[in-house]
Design a protein around this motif. Structure first.
Motif, PDB file in Angstrom:
ATOM      1  N   ASP A 146       0.831  -1.202   0.000  1.00  0.00           N
ATOM      2  CA  ASP A 146       0.000   0.000   0.000  1.00  0.00           C
ATOM      3  C   ASP A 146       0.869   1.256   0.000  1.00  0.00           C
ATOM      4  O   ASP A 146       0.526   2.259  -0.635  1.00  0.00           O
ATOM      5  CB  ASP A 146      -0.920  -0.008   1.227  1.00  0.00           C
ATOM      6  CG  ASP A 146      -1.792   1.227   1.306  1.00  0.00           C
ATOM      7  OD1 ASP A 146      -2.654   1.401   0.426  1.00  0.00           O
ATOM      8  OD2 ASP A 146      -1.605   2.031   2.244  1.00  0.00           O
ATOM      9  N   GLN A 206      -1.716  -8.075  -7.554  1.00  0.00           N
ATOM     10  CA  GLN A 206      -1.986  -7.496  -6.235  1.00  0.00           C
ATOM     11  C   GLN A 206      -1.295  -6.146  -6.094  1.00  0.00           C
ATOM     12  O   GLN A 206      -1.893  -5.155  -5.659  1.00  0.00           O
ATOM     13  CB  GLN A 206      -1.502  -8.429  -5.127  1.00  0.00           C
ATOM     14  CG  GLN A 206      -1.648  -7.827  -3.724  1.00  0.00           C
ATOM     15  CD  GLN A 206      -0.909  -8.622  -2.661  1.00  0.00           C
ATOM     16  OE1 GLN A 206      -0.412  -9.713  -2.919  1.00  0.00           O
ATOM     17  NE2 GLN A 206      -0.810  -8.065  -1.474  1.00  0.00           N
ATOM     18  N   GLN A 210      -3.390  -2.682  -5.917  1.00  0.00           N
ATOM     19  CA  GLN A 210      -3.417  -1.917  -4.668  1.00  0.00           C
ATOM     20  C   GLN A 210      -3.030  -0.455  -4.854  1.00  0.00           C
ATOM     21  O   GLN A 210      -3.163   0.345  -3.926  1.00  0.00           O
ATOM     22  CB  GLN A 210      -2.482  -2.567  -3.634  1.00  0.00           C
ATOM     23  CG  GLN A 210      -3.136  -3.687  -2.859  1.00  0.00           C
ATOM     24  CD  GLN A 210      -2.362  -4.055  -1.607  1.00  0.00           C
ATOM     25  OE1 GLN A 210      -1.973  -5.204  -1.432  1.00  0.00           O
ATOM     26  NE2 GLN A 210      -2.146  -3.093  -0.728  1.00  0.00           N
ATOM     27  N   PRO A 215      -5.870  -0.675   1.787  1.00  0.00           N
ATOM     28  CA  PRO A 215      -5.438  -2.034   2.131  1.00  0.00           C
ATOM     29  C   PRO A 215      -6.522  -2.920   2.733  1.00  0.00           C
ATOM     30  O   PRO A 215      -6.507  -4.130   2.523  1.00  0.00           O
ATOM     31  CB  PRO A 215      -4.297  -1.795   3.132  1.00  0.00           C
ATOM     32  CG  PRO A 215      -4.487  -0.400   3.628  1.00  0.00           C
ATOM     33  CD  PRO A 215      -5.096   0.354   2.496  1.00  0.00           C
ATOM     34  N   ALA A 218      -8.514  -4.233  -0.098  1.00  0.00           N
ATOM     35  CA  ALA A 218      -7.696  -5.217  -0.817  1.00  0.00           C
ATOM     36  C   ALA A 218      -7.688  -6.560  -0.086  1.00  0.00           C
ATOM     37  O   ALA A 218      -7.806  -7.622  -0.708  1.00  0.00           O
ATOM     38  CB  ALA A 218      -6.268  -4.688  -0.970  1.00  0.00           C
TER      39      ALA A 218
END
Length: 271
Positions: A146, A206, A210, A215, A218
């Protein structure tokens, strides 16, 4: 059945890194970047890639070791507890989470319990504690991504991550395991699949995904791997889906829908 944890992680991570190299080269050629620009881009991605690689090495190997001493269902449930740990750890980083998101997290945990803990019981054993430590590792991994993903080239960071994870796992492999080439060849299909799709494709997407996602959201989306695994076993392997498991799937989908209702965004969910 054929290879030990560090060997498996080292092999799959090496494949994941190698698979990304052609894509990085092609993108750089199409963009017409100079050698200096390419070098600067790699240097920029290096810190985040190394940190993510260390965390991925720790979390992945804890999961591989822990799953030897517990059931697959419990391992899946405990690993996915990062959906709780991410917002909790985010509080220490001054990331505010909306009440609606906390509700979604609780619903998702309830869904995971129904989905994974099919015997209805829960007690922590040696393997469970290792997998719980793995969940914490993946939590920090998500928070690090993140931080770095908006700042660097996600594919290069992912590539560095895999090579770092592979090198560290290979060192542990040399220290603690016995490598048998014949066993590696017997396990080539799952290693290749994990290297190309789970690592090369999954973890890279991913990092890229992101970049525009908080987060906690996610982690909720990634926890759907438990749902997809059950549905895939039902569709592809014709394994029966119990009412308990179906209820778990419904609860988890409900949690994902809840956090995507109007009023939820990166800007108002995290400050």
């Amino acid at each position: 059945d054929y290879v030990q944890p560090f060997t498996f992680t080292a092999a799959r991570s090496l494949i994941g890194g190698i698979v990304l190299l052609p894509f990085i080269f092609i993108r750089a050629q199409k963009a017409g970047r100079t050698s200096e620009e390419k070098s600067a881009s790699w240097k920029q991605a290096l810190p985040g890639g190394i940190i993510c690689g260390v965390l991925l090495c720790i979390a992945s190997n804890l999961q591989q070791i822990g799953i030897q001493y517990t059931t697959v269902g419990k391992a899946g449930f405990i690993t996915a507890l990062y959906i709780v740990l991410v917002p909790v750890c985010g509080l220490f980083l001054r990331k505010r989470v909306q009440p609606k998101v906390w509700l979604a997290v609780l619903i998702a945990v309830a869904g995971l319990y129904l989905l994974c803990m099919t015997d209805g019981s829960f007690s922590l054993q040696k393997g469970d504690l290792l997998v719980l430590a793995c969940a914490l590792g993946f939590t920090i991994h998500i928070l690090v991504i993140d931080h770095f993903s908006p700042l660097v080239d996600g594919i290069k960071m992912s590539c560095i991550q895999f090579f770092t994870c592979s090198i560290l796992s290979a060192v542990c492999m040399a220290l603690f395991e016995t490598v048998n080439v014949s066993n590696l060849l017997h396990a080539w299909i799952p290693i290749l699949y994990a290297g190309i799709l789970s690592s090369g494709v999954g973890y890279t997407l991913q990092i890229i995904g992101q970049k525009g996602l908080n987060p906690t959201m996610a982690s909720l989306l990634m926890s759907l791997e438990s749902v997809f695994s059950v549905l895939a076993s039902w569709i592809l392997l014709h394994q029966a889906l119990s009412g308990r498991e179906l209820s778990g799937c419904i609860l988890m989908f409900a949690a994902i829908v809840l956090v995507q209702l109007p009023g939820f965004s990166k800007t108002n969910a995290v400050s």
